[in-house]
Design a protein around this motif. Structure first.
Motif, PDB file in Angstrom:
ATOM      1  N   ARG A  29      -7.424   4.697   0.311  1.00 53.01           N
ATOM      2  CA  ARG A  29      -7.085   3.893   1.486  1.00 53.01           C
ATOM      3  C   ARG A  29      -8.165   4.110   2.539  1.00 53.01           C
ATOM      4  O   ARG A  29      -8.336   5.213   3.040  1.00 53.01           O
ATOM      5  CB  ARG A  29      -5.729   4.298   2.069  1.00 53.01           C
ATOM      6  CG  ARG A  29      -4.544   4.125   1.150  1.00 53.01           C
ATOM      7  CD  ARG A  29      -3.252   4.506   1.868  1.00 53.01           C
ATOM      8  NE  ARG A  29      -2.108   4.467   0.982  1.00 53.01           N
ATOM      9  CZ  ARG A  29      -1.697   5.491   0.243  1.00 53.01           C
ATOM     10  NH1 ARG A  29      -2.357   6.634   0.294  1.00 53.01           N
ATOM     11  NH2 ARG A  29      -0.648   5.379  -0.540  1.00 53.01           N
ATOM     12  N   ILE A  36      -9.066  -1.645   2.696  1.00 54.39           N
ATOM     13  CA  ILE A  36      -9.065  -1.540   1.237  1.00 54.39           C
ATOM     14  C   ILE A  36      -8.030  -0.526   0.770  1.00 54.39           C
ATOM     15  O   ILE A  36      -7.950   0.589   1.290  1.00 54.39           O
ATOM     16  CB  ILE A  36     -10.458  -1.129   0.724  1.00 54.39           C
ATOM     17  CG1 ILE A  36     -11.512  -2.133   1.212  1.00 54.39           C
ATOM     18  CG2 ILE A  36     -10.473  -1.043  -0.794  1.00 54.39           C
ATOM     19  CD1 ILE A  36     -12.930  -1.668   0.990  1.00 54.39           C
ATOM     20  N   TYR A  37      -7.248  -0.939  -0.210  1.00 51.82           N
ATOM     21  CA  TYR A  37      -6.324  -0.029  -0.880  1.00 51.82           C
ATOM     22  C   TYR A  37      -6.492  -0.186  -2.385  1.00 51.82           C
ATOM     23  O   TYR A  37      -6.476  -1.303  -2.907  1.00 51.82           O
ATOM     24  CB  TYR A  37      -4.865  -0.318  -0.498  1.00 51.82           C
ATOM     25  CG  TYR A  37      -3.882   0.450  -1.356  1.00 51.82           C
ATOM     26  CD1 TYR A  37      -3.667   1.802  -1.129  1.00 51.82           C
ATOM     27  CD2 TYR A  37      -3.215  -0.167  -2.406  1.00 51.82           C
ATOM     28  CE1 TYR A  37      -2.794   2.524  -1.928  1.00 51.82           C
ATOM     29  CE2 TYR A  37      -2.340   0.547  -3.210  1.00 51.82           C
ATOM     30  CZ  TYR A  37      -2.131   1.892  -2.962  1.00 51.82           C
ATOM     31  OH  TYR A  37      -1.282   2.606  -3.755  1.00 51.82           O
ATOM     32  N   LYS A  38      -6.670   0.924  -3.086  1.00 49.46           N
ATOM     33  CA  LYS A  38      -6.755   0.911  -4.542  1.00 49.46           C
ATOM     34  C   LYS A  38      -5.904   2.051  -5.083  1.00 49.46           C
ATOM     35  O   LYS A  38      -6.002   3.187  -4.621  1.00 49.46           O
ATOM     36  CB  LYS A  38      -8.209   1.050  -5.020  1.00 49.46           C
ATOM     37  CG  LYS A  38      -9.083  -0.157  -4.656  1.00 49.46           C
ATOM     38  CD  LYS A  38     -10.484  -0.023  -5.219  1.00 49.46           C
ATOM     39  CE  LYS A  38     -11.352  -1.210  -4.822  1.00 49.46           C
ATOM     40  NZ  LYS A  38     -10.884  -2.472  -5.432  1.00 49.46           N
ATOM     41  N   ILE A  86      -1.359  -7.802  -7.301  1.00 52.21           N
ATOM     42  CA  ILE A  86      -1.765  -7.116  -6.081  1.00 52.21           C
ATOM     43  C   ILE A  86      -2.557  -8.089  -5.222  1.00 52.21           C
ATOM     44  O   ILE A  86      -3.239  -8.978  -5.735  1.00 52.21           O
ATOM     45  CB  ILE A  86      -2.617  -5.867  -6.405  1.00 52.21           C
ATOM     46  CG1 ILE A  86      -2.848  -5.031  -5.142  1.00 52.21           C
ATOM     47  CG2 ILE A  86      -3.941  -6.262  -7.036  1.00 52.21           C
ATOM     48  CD1 ILE A  86      -3.462  -3.678  -5.431  1.00 52.21           C
ATOM     49  N   SER A 118      -5.492  -8.102  -2.560  1.00 50.22           N
ATOM     50  CA  SER A 118      -6.512  -7.163  -2.121  1.00 50.22           C
ATOM     51  C   SER A 118      -7.661  -7.888  -1.440  1.00 50.22           C
ATOM     52  O   SER A 118      -7.785  -9.115  -1.510  1.00 50.22           O
ATOM     53  CB  SER A 118      -7.035  -6.349  -3.309  1.00 50.22           C
ATOM     54  OG  SER A 118      -7.516  -7.206  -4.325  1.00 50.22           O
TER      55      SER A 118
END
Length: 492
Positions: free
Chosen positions: A14, A18-20, A383, A385
């Protein structure tokens, strides 16, 4: 020679917009490299801290205790080569912890980060001795041979290092042309019981055994955001016999009952794909699997065969339903998507897609319209993104041209995420993500209790997005109000 191949604990990423999510998938390329060296007589170990949950201090202690001569770090496993975390902070922390713990041997790093920004990697982490850029198997193999033979490193494919303070590239990257030349991954030295697909859990199903597998590498298509640095555009395939032999090994020896085919485009060679599917049908394994592909790669006949072979889920990188963006970004049409959804529904295969925010010339209004179209067609968003302008992509080149990427480092890339080739701001991107999530989760809740329960893992991500949007509640509410006014009145 004692060689330790390692993967550090990844965690969730995080930063900025951006979150992965972390994935505990089998590190195939690392296991292939390990087997190559084991066949040459080296003492080889794989330490997968991501699967085992070891923090850096624990992993470093294990490496020092084994008195390794060489440590090979895969900065992120091959399932993340296309979209790695845009940061090297975790790798830097690990390398420094390892050196402080007492390891003074050779350190080699491979994977997406040293490939995409090699100068940045070697400058930011000077404790690393060497890196191999690109697909690593050949370069790592030749590097180890030179170390053992005490020969110069000139010409080693993809090898780079610092010499007198400057970064020097000893050889060009060299991919494996005949994938069947690679040995079977060293699954016997992996913690196979630890790996799991994110759709399932060993907590809810103790029998779940998972593996990530490839049938080909490379992708000939030119999506503006897609990072192909470690794959290239040339398609290279494993033979069907080799793929089936690997599946036999995974099922019969390790009890694997769920596979994910990690090809960028499953089914790109129709003849080989049909032969593979028929081979799976003949084996009658209690095996379920999923894959990722393109809308224009499969049709109703192939979908039926996939269903019979155990496929129950397809991930298609649709990204958007805006006609002009689909043509530019994916070179597909909405009608193809509608036909695909109908065929998949008939075969009882679920379709999931990523929905990207930050595509060229995209606005918040277009994101909202696109999400509505995809929901109406029946696409489930895996998702939502933000586009990351990875080096080598069209988005990265556009970001440099527009001055949105200031420096060639990961911090600049994170700051420019979602903004290449458009007029989106951080706030507009947050609002766009929130709108898409609202549309999707409203559909989930209205579909009944079953839909809610089946999507519980994703609800946490939605809540995080909600919190992120409203970290300044007054501004967040105002942004939503302005966005809906733009959508309704066409003001954007």
């Amino acid at each position: 020679m004692k060689i330790i191949f390692t993967i550090i604990e990844q965690g969730h990423f995080r930063e900025g917009l951006i979150y992965k999510a972390n994935r505990m998938w089998t590190p195939n390329v690392t296991a292939i490299m390990a087997e190559m060296q084991r066949q040459k007589g080296h003492d080889v170990t794989i330490l997968d801290a991501n699967a085992c949950g070891w923090e850096n201090r624990v992993l470093s202690k294990k490496i020092v205790e084994q008195s390794a001569d060489l440590v090979v770090l895969m900065t992120q496993p091959s399932d993340r080569w296309q979209n790695p975390y845009p940061s090297i902070a975790r790798q830097k922390n690990f390398v420094r912890t390892l050196r402080k713990t007492g390891y003074d041997g050779l350190f080699l790093a491979v994977g997406p980060h040293p490939t995409l920004l090699p100068e940045n990697f070697l400058t930011e982490i000077p404790e690393v001795d060497y890196i191999v850029r690109g697909e690593p198997e050949i370069g790592v193999d030749q590097f180890i041979d030179r170390v053992v033979q005490k020969r110069p490193y000139d010409g080693v494919p993809g090898l780079s290092s610092r010499v007198m303070g400057d970064v020097v590239h000893f050889g060009d990257e060299k991919p494996v042309h005949n994938l069947d030349d690679l040995p079977m991954p060293a699954y016997d030295i992996l913690p196979m019981e630890k790996y799991q697909h994110h759709f399932y859990s060993q907590v809810t199903d103790p029998r779940h055994r998972f593996a990530f597998i490839e049938t080909n590498r490379g992708c000939p298509f030119g999506c503006s955001f897609c990072n192909l640095a470690l794959y290239g555009r040339t398609i290279r395939r494993f033979s069907v016999a080799r793929i089936l032999a690997e599946i036999d090994l995974l099922v019969e020896k390790y009890g694997v009952n769920y596979l994910f085919f990690g090809d960028l485009t499953f089914g790109i060679n129709r003849k080989d794909t049909e032969e593979l599917l028929r081979g799976l049908i003949e084996r009658k394994y209690a095996l379920r699997w999923s894959c990722q592909t393109r809308v224009d790669m499969i049709d109703s006949d192939l979908i039926l065969l996939m269903s019979q072979a155990g496929c129950h889920r397809i991930e298609a990188g649709i990204e958007t339903a805006q006609a002009f963006l689909m043509k530019r970004v994916k070179n597909v049409r909405t009608q193809q998507l509608e036909n695909l959804v109908q065929a998949l529904n008939q075969a009882n295969i679920k379709l999931e897609s990523g929905h990207l925010v930050g595509l060229p010339n995209q606005s918040v209004r277009q994101v909202w319209q696109s999400a509505r179209v995809l929901k109406k067609i029946g696409v489930r968003f895996k998702i939502t993104s933000v586009t990351v302008p990875y080096p080598g992509t069209d988005d990265y080149a556009q970001g440099l041209k527009e001055g949105k990427i200031k420096l060639k480092d990961w911090q600049s890339i994170v700051a420019a995420a979602g903004k290449s080739g458009n007029k989106l701001t951080d706030r507009k991107i947050q609002v766009a993500i929130f709108i898409v999530q609202c549309l999707y989760y409203w559909h989930i809740f209205t579909s009944g209790v079953g839909g809610v329960l089946s999507s519980m893992p994703h609800l946490q991500a939605a809540w995080r997005g909600f919190q992120r949007l409203f970290y300044r509640p007054r501004d967040g509410a105002g942004a939503i109000k302005r966005t809906f006014e733009d959508v309704v009145y066409g003001a954007e």
